[in-house]
Design a protein around this motif. Structure first.
Motif, PDB file in Angstrom:
ATOM      1  N   GLN A 147     -63.306 -44.994-123.455  1.00  0.00           N
ATOM      2  CA  GLN A 147     -64.455 -44.636-124.283  1.00  0.00           C
ATOM      3  C   GLN A 147     -65.111 -45.891-124.837  1.00  0.00           C
ATOM      4  OE1 GLN A 147     -65.408 -41.383-124.923  1.00  0.00           O
ATOM      5  NE2 GLN A 147     -67.198 -42.092-126.057  1.00  0.00           N
ATOM      6  N   THR A 148     -66.439 -45.999-124.653  1.00  0.00           N
ATOM      7  CA  THR A 148     -67.213 -47.107-125.211  1.00  0.00           C
ATOM      8  C   THR A 148     -68.501 -46.571-125.806  1.00  0.00           C
ATOM      9  OG1 THR A 148     -68.401 -47.558-123.143  1.00  0.00           O
ATOM     10  CG2 THR A 148     -66.295 -48.704-123.471  1.00  0.00           C
ATOM     11  N   ALA A 149     -69.085 -47.343-126.699  1.00  0.00           N
ATOM     12  CA  ALA A 149     -70.327 -46.917-127.356  1.00  0.00           C
ATOM     13  C   ALA A 149     -71.510 -46.958-126.398  1.00  0.00           C
ATOM     14  CB  ALA A 149     -70.598 -47.806-128.563  1.00  0.00           C
ATOM     15  N   THR A 150     -71.407 -47.746-125.315  1.00  0.00           N
ATOM     16  CA  THR A 150     -72.521 -47.892-124.372  1.00  0.00           C
ATOM     17  C   THR A 150     -72.390 -46.990-123.151  1.00  0.00           C
ATOM     18  OG1 THR A 150     -71.366 -49.729-123.291  1.00  0.00           O
ATOM     19  CG2 THR A 150     -72.894 -50.276-125.085  1.00  0.00           C
ATOM     20  N   MET A 151     -71.383 -46.144-123.138  1.00  0.00           N
ATOM     21  CA  MET A 151     -71.162 -45.269-121.982  1.00  0.00           C
ATOM     22  C   MET A 151     -72.348 -44.331-121.801  1.00  0.00           C
ATOM     23  SD  MET A 151     -67.869 -42.834-121.228  1.00  0.00           S
ATOM     24  CE  MET A 151     -66.733 -44.207-121.269  1.00  0.00           C
ATOM     25  N   GLN A 152     -72.877 -44.282-120.569  1.00  0.00           N
ATOM     26  CA  GLN A 152     -74.032 -43.441-120.263  1.00  0.00           C
ATOM     27  C   GLN A 152     -73.739 -42.553-119.059  1.00  0.00           C
ATOM     28  OE1 GLN A 152     -76.837 -43.184-122.020  1.00  0.00           O
ATOM     29  NE2 GLN A 152     -76.206 -44.761-123.480  1.00  0.00           N
ATOM     30  N   PRO A 153     -74.080 -41.266-119.183  1.00  0.00           N
ATOM     31  CA  PRO A 153     -74.470 -40.569-120.414  1.00  0.00           C
ATOM     32  C   PRO A 153     -73.312 -40.543-121.397  1.00  0.00           C
ATOM     33  CG  PRO A 153     -74.057 -38.983-118.677  1.00  0.00           C
ATOM     34  CD  PRO A 153     -73.974 -40.327-118.047  1.00  0.00           C
ATOM     35  N   PRO A 154     -73.603 -40.414-122.694  1.00  0.00           N
ATOM     36  CA  PRO A 154     -72.533 -40.509-123.702  1.00  0.00           C
ATOM     37  C   PRO A 154     -71.496 -39.404-123.551  1.00  0.00           C
ATOM     38  CG  PRO A 154     -74.564 -39.687-124.677  1.00  0.00           C
ATOM     39  CD  PRO A 154     -74.910 -40.139-123.297  1.00  0.00           C
ATOM     40  N   ILE A 155     -70.236 -39.752-123.778  1.00  0.00           N
ATOM     41  CA  ILE A 155     -69.137 -38.799-123.760  1.00  0.00           C
ATOM     42  C   ILE A 155     -68.628 -38.647-125.189  1.00  0.00           C
ATOM     43  CG2 ILE A 155     -66.778 -38.378-122.959  1.00  0.00           C
ATOM     44  CD1 ILE A 155     -67.519 -39.708-120.350  1.00  0.00           C
ATOM     45  N   ASN A 156     -68.873 -37.515-125.790  1.00  0.00           N
ATOM     46  CA  ASN A 156     -68.496 -37.271-127.176  1.00  0.00           C
ATOM     47  C   ASN A 156     -67.208 -36.466-127.314  1.00  0.00           C
ATOM     48  OD1 ASN A 156     -70.909 -38.551-128.182  1.00  0.00           O
ATOM     49  ND2 ASN A 156     -72.024 -36.708-127.547  1.00  0.00           N
ATOM     50  N   ALA A 191     -71.498 -33.317-119.130  1.00  0.00           N
ATOM     51  CA  ALA A 191     -72.286 -34.262-119.935  1.00  0.00           C
ATOM     52  C   ALA A 191     -73.402 -34.856-119.092  1.00  0.00           C
ATOM     53  CB  ALA A 191     -71.386 -35.370-120.477  1.00  0.00           C
ATOM     54  N   VAL A 192     -74.642 -34.671-119.532  1.00  0.00           N
ATOM     55  CA  VAL A 192     -75.804 -35.244-118.864  1.00  0.00           C
ATOM     56  C   VAL A 192     -76.753 -35.778-119.936  1.00  0.00           C
ATOM     57  CG1 VAL A 192     -75.648 -33.754-116.838  1.00  0.00           C
ATOM     58  CG2 VAL A 192     -76.978 -33.005-118.822  1.00  0.00           C
ATOM     59  N   TYR A 193     -77.832 -36.420-119.507  1.00  0.00           N
ATOM     60  CA  TYR A 193     -78.819 -36.909-120.459  1.00  0.00           C
ATOM     61  C   TYR A 193     -79.599 -35.748-121.077  1.00  0.00           C
ATOM     62  CZ  TYR A 193     -78.004 -41.557-118.558  1.00  0.00           C
ATOM     63  OH  TYR A 193     -77.423 -42.735-118.160  1.00  0.00           O
ATOM     64  N   GLU A 194     -80.089 -35.988-122.269  1.00  0.00           N
ATOM     65  CA  GLU A 194     -80.882 -34.969-122.954  1.00  0.00           C
ATOM     66  C   GLU A 194     -82.116 -34.623-122.128  1.00  0.00           C
ATOM     67  OE1 GLU A 194     -83.087 -34.245-127.295  1.00  0.00           O
ATOM     68  OE2 GLU A 194     -81.908 -36.069-126.917  1.00  0.00           O
ATOM     69  N   GLY A 195     -82.363 -33.329-121.994  1.00  0.00           N
ATOM     70  CA  GLY A 195     -83.498 -32.873-121.208  1.00  0.00           C
ATOM     71  C   GLY A 195     -83.216 -32.729-119.730  1.00  0.00           C
ATOM     72  N   MET A 196     -82.006 -33.038-119.321  1.00  0.00           N
ATOM     73  CA  MET A 196     -81.620 -32.971-117.912  1.00  0.00           C
ATOM     74  C   MET A 196     -80.720 -31.763-117.690  1.00  0.00           C
ATOM     75  SD  MET A 196     -79.487 -35.909-115.906  1.00  0.00           S
ATOM     76  CE  MET A 196     -78.648 -35.586-114.360  1.00  0.00           C
ATOM     77  N   SER A 197     -80.891 -31.062-116.583  1.00  0.00           N
ATOM     78  CA  SER A 197     -80.070 -29.898-116.273  1.00  0.00           C
ATOM     79  C   SER A 197     -78.636 -30.310-115.940  1.00  0.00           C
ATOM     80  CB  SER A 197     -80.668 -29.134-115.091  1.00  0.00           C
ATOM     81  OG  SER A 197     -79.811 -28.092-114.689  1.00  0.00           O
TER      82      SER A 197
END
Length: 298
Positions: A147-156, A191-197
């Motif tokens: 887990q990192t703060a820069t992980m994309q898309p974010p994993i919460n 987990a995907v980017y906001e606005g993405m299916s």
């Protein structure tokens, strides 16, 4: 008097004749019909480049897999992408039933661990009574990165690390040289980017044509159906629905299959390619890759 004797003989023997006839008819009804012979496998390997084929292992057979993708071919300095970023996956599948194969794989990119299953629903027969094969393939993959703060898309959350893939493979061996398959699929990322299916529907077409007893030309094309085009300024990348195209050669033996090809798919897991691919084959985003499979029968 003789007529009475004949009548008595007929009446006495008739039940036995009838019983013998019934026994013969029952015996004929219980004759076991010959079992339909299955057509030879449509493909040499369980994969045609990046997409699964309809091939399932024999019961108690183990297939060992190694899949490698070099970096994008840029110029002579990176030696055709060999010095570039590489992706690799090691895996294995085991035939728990003549129709069911289970597998496990480990991938370098995102440290994926995947569990997969393949089930033969329909199997092509030599007589043509069943003209095609229908096979289900599915997997679940776990993103094992730290887990990192820069992980994309974010994993919460822990469940954000999971992705899934489901595919139906309709395949046919037309003759000793030509085999084709058509495969609709759905990919899902938690987990995907906001606005993405979270889901991506796609279809794939694959084929093999043998030019010698042990060598074949292979092709694989994957077309996303659901569309998106996002400008992700945070990481400087733009994700679009670029289809996947792969062309190459396959060299097969009784236990090995070796595929060498060019492709624009760098991810190895199907859902990774369908959802996150940024490479455009026709814009020159091409890389070299190879697959090696080895079957062990127990």
């Amino acid at each position: 008097m003789k007529n009475y004797i004949y009548i008595l003989i007929v009446l006495f023997t008739a039940p036995f004749v009838s019983f013998a006839q019934d026994s013969n008819e029952k015996a004929q009804d219980t004759v076991v019909k010959p079992k339909e012979k299955l057509e030879r496998p449509a493909f040499e390997s369980s994969y045609i480049v990046d997409n699964p084929t309809n091939v399932v292992n024999n019961k108690n057979a183990l297939e060992v897999q190694m899949e490698h993708r070099f970096g994008i071919i840029r110029d002579f300095d990176d030696l055709g992408g060999i010095w570039g970023d590489a992706n690799i996956r090691f895996g294995g599948t085991y035939g728990v039933h003549e129709r069911v194969t289970l597998g496990l794989g480990l991938q370098k990119h995102k440290r994926y661990t995947d569990l997969n299953a393949k089930v033969a629903i329909l199997r092509q027969t030599r007589s043509g009574k069943m003209p095609v094969s229908l096979t289900y393939f599915g997997n679940v993959a776990y993103d094992g990165r730290k887990q990192t703060a820069t992980m994309q898309p974010p994993i919460n959350y822990q469940q954000d690390r999971f992705s899934y893939f489901h595919q139906l493979i309709l395949a046919k061996r037309f003759n000793s040289k030509l085999s084709l398959q058509f495969a609709p699929s759905i990919s899902h990322y938690n987990a995907v980017y906001e606005g993405m299916s979270n889901d991506r529907i796609a279809i794939a077409f694959g084929g093999r044509y043998k030019i010698t007893p042990n060598t074949a030309i292979i092709a694989d094309y994957s077309q996303p159906i659901t569309q998106f085009d996002m400008d992700l300024s945070d990481d400087g990348n733009r994700y679009s629905n670029h289809p996947g195209l792969s062309l190459g050669f396959e060299f097969g033996t009784s236990g090995h299959a070796f595929q060498l090809f060019v492709s624009n798919y760098w991810g190895i897991l199907p859902q990774e390619n369908y959802v996150w691919n940024k490479n455009d084959f026709f814009a020159g985003d091409i890389l070299l890759g190879f697959n090696i499979t080895r079957i062990y029968n127990f």
